[in-house]
Design an enzyme around this catalytic site. Structure first.
Site, PDB file in Angstrom:
ATOM      1  N   CYS A  23       0.827  -1.218   0.000  1.00  0.00           N
ATOM      2  CA  CYS A  23       0.000   0.000   0.000  1.00  0.00           C
ATOM      3  C   CYS A  23       0.855   1.259   0.000  1.00  0.00           C
ATOM      4  O   CYS A  23       0.554   2.236  -0.704  1.00  0.00           O
ATOM      5  CB  CYS A  23      -0.978  -0.005   1.170  1.00  0.00           C
ATOM      6  SG  CYS A  23      -0.245  -0.257   2.796  1.00  0.00           S
TER       7      CYS A  23
ATOM      8  N   ASP B 203      -8.308   4.714  -1.992  1.00  0.00           N
ATOM      9  CA  ASP B 203      -7.802   3.474  -1.422  1.00  0.00           C
ATOM     10  C   ASP B 203      -7.085   2.647  -2.490  1.00  0.00           C
ATOM     11  O   ASP B 203      -7.695   2.260  -3.492  1.00  0.00           O
ATOM     12  CB  ASP B 203      -8.952   2.674  -0.818  1.00  0.00           C
ATOM     13  CG  ASP B 203      -8.496   1.580   0.127  1.00  0.00           C
ATOM     14  OD1 ASP B 203      -7.416   1.012  -0.113  1.00  0.00           O
ATOM     15  OD2 ASP B 203      -9.221   1.301   1.101  1.00  0.00           O
TER      16      ASP B 203
ATOM     17  N   HIS C  25      -3.040   0.625   7.178  1.00  0.00           N
ATOM     18  CA  HIS C  25      -3.133   0.827   5.733  1.00  0.00           C
ATOM     19  C   HIS C  25      -2.598   2.204   5.379  1.00  0.00           C
ATOM     20  O   HIS C  25      -2.537   3.104   6.230  1.00  0.00           O
ATOM     21  CB  HIS C  25      -4.585   0.699   5.278  1.00  0.00           C
ATOM     22  CG  HIS C  25      -4.762   0.640   3.791  1.00  0.00           C
ATOM     23  ND1 HIS C  25      -4.075  -0.229   2.981  1.00  0.00           N
ATOM     24  CD2 HIS C  25      -5.560   1.375   2.956  1.00  0.00           C
ATOM     25  CE1 HIS C  25      -4.440  -0.045   1.725  1.00  0.00           C
ATOM     26  NE2 HIS C  25      -5.326   0.914   1.690  1.00  0.00           N
TER      27      HIS C  25
END
Length: 243
Positions: free
Chosen positions: A71, A201, A183
């Site tokens: 991520c 995202d 995250h």
């Protein structure tokens, strides 16, 4: 006023169609507190957003993290391409140059955090900031525990309203009702009326881009990360260096 600030509702709707064109059919259900960017309400939020300069260049360079631990790598790739930083040549795209999730990691980032570590457990906020700083940018790391909601909102809003400045957030998903761990993703816009930020995202196989309440996002950042000495998560402000 820039063209982007004058973008019409139809133009933004077209951008949202492109954003969702990668397929979110099997994504997890959003908690009631969040608003999907592709919903009517989400579109309206983007139309009315007072700070959305980051949205267009990020959407042009939106990528899905290539592994479940990438991520931070995906977020860096998006932001560097959105900033049009000098990029490496990619053999399969030769002679064109662009950042990818493979070449954004190099000898300098290896000295910050080895690729093998990222592949195993991702990056902490401080590692993310240090890795970003290996490029010709200014990266300011802010731990949520060292600041407050008002300061975060003000700084993030100002960055999102300006060209060539970006915000990457590190938060705990379960603190916002998502599944489940830490995250990292870029922010793309801020709507003052509803006090919501748009998170692009990068785990698009899991959740779509969402609008979240500023207070909820800050609370999710204000969580301890055991992999970072129990320091809180937070955000990185990224800006080009002046020539």
């Amino acid at each position: 006023m820039s063209f982007r600030r004058l973008a019409s509702r139809s133009l933004i709707a077209a951008m949202l169609v492109g954003l969702t064109g990668y397929g979110f059919a099997e994504t997890l259900a959003l908690p009631p507190s969040m608003v999907s960017a592709s919903s009517e309400e989400g579109e309206a939020l983007l139309v009315e957003a007072e700070a959305r300069e980051a949205y267009f260049p990020l959407v042009d360079n939106f990528v899905t993290q290539k592994t479940q631990s990438f991520c931070g790598v995906a977020s860096m790739t998006m932001v560097f391409n959105a900033m049009a930083l000098p990029a490496p040549e990619v053999p399969e795209y030769k002679p064109f140059r662009t950042f990818t999730q493979d070449n954004v990691l190099d000898d300098r980032t290896e000295a910050v955090v080895p690729r093998a570590t990222i592949e195993r457990m991702g990056m902490t906020l401080d590692q993310l900031g240090a890795a970003i700083a290996t490029k010709p940018v200014i990266a300011a790391v802010h731990h949520a525990g060292d600041t407050n909601l008002d300061a975060f909102r003000s700084e993030a809003r100002a960055y999102l309203a300006d060209e060539d400045r970006f915000v990457i957030v590190n938060y705990l998903r379960k603190a916002m009702g998502q599944e489940t761990g830490g995250h990292i993703s870029p922010l793309a816009a801020y709507d003052a009326e509803q006090d919501r930020f748009l998170i692009l995202d990068v785990a698009r196989y899991k959740y779509p881009p969402v609008w979240v309440k500023a207070a909820d996002l800050f609370a999710a950042m204000n969580t301890p990360d055991k992999d970072n000495g129990n320091r809180t998560r937070g955000y990185v402000l990224v800006a080009k260096k002046n020539d």
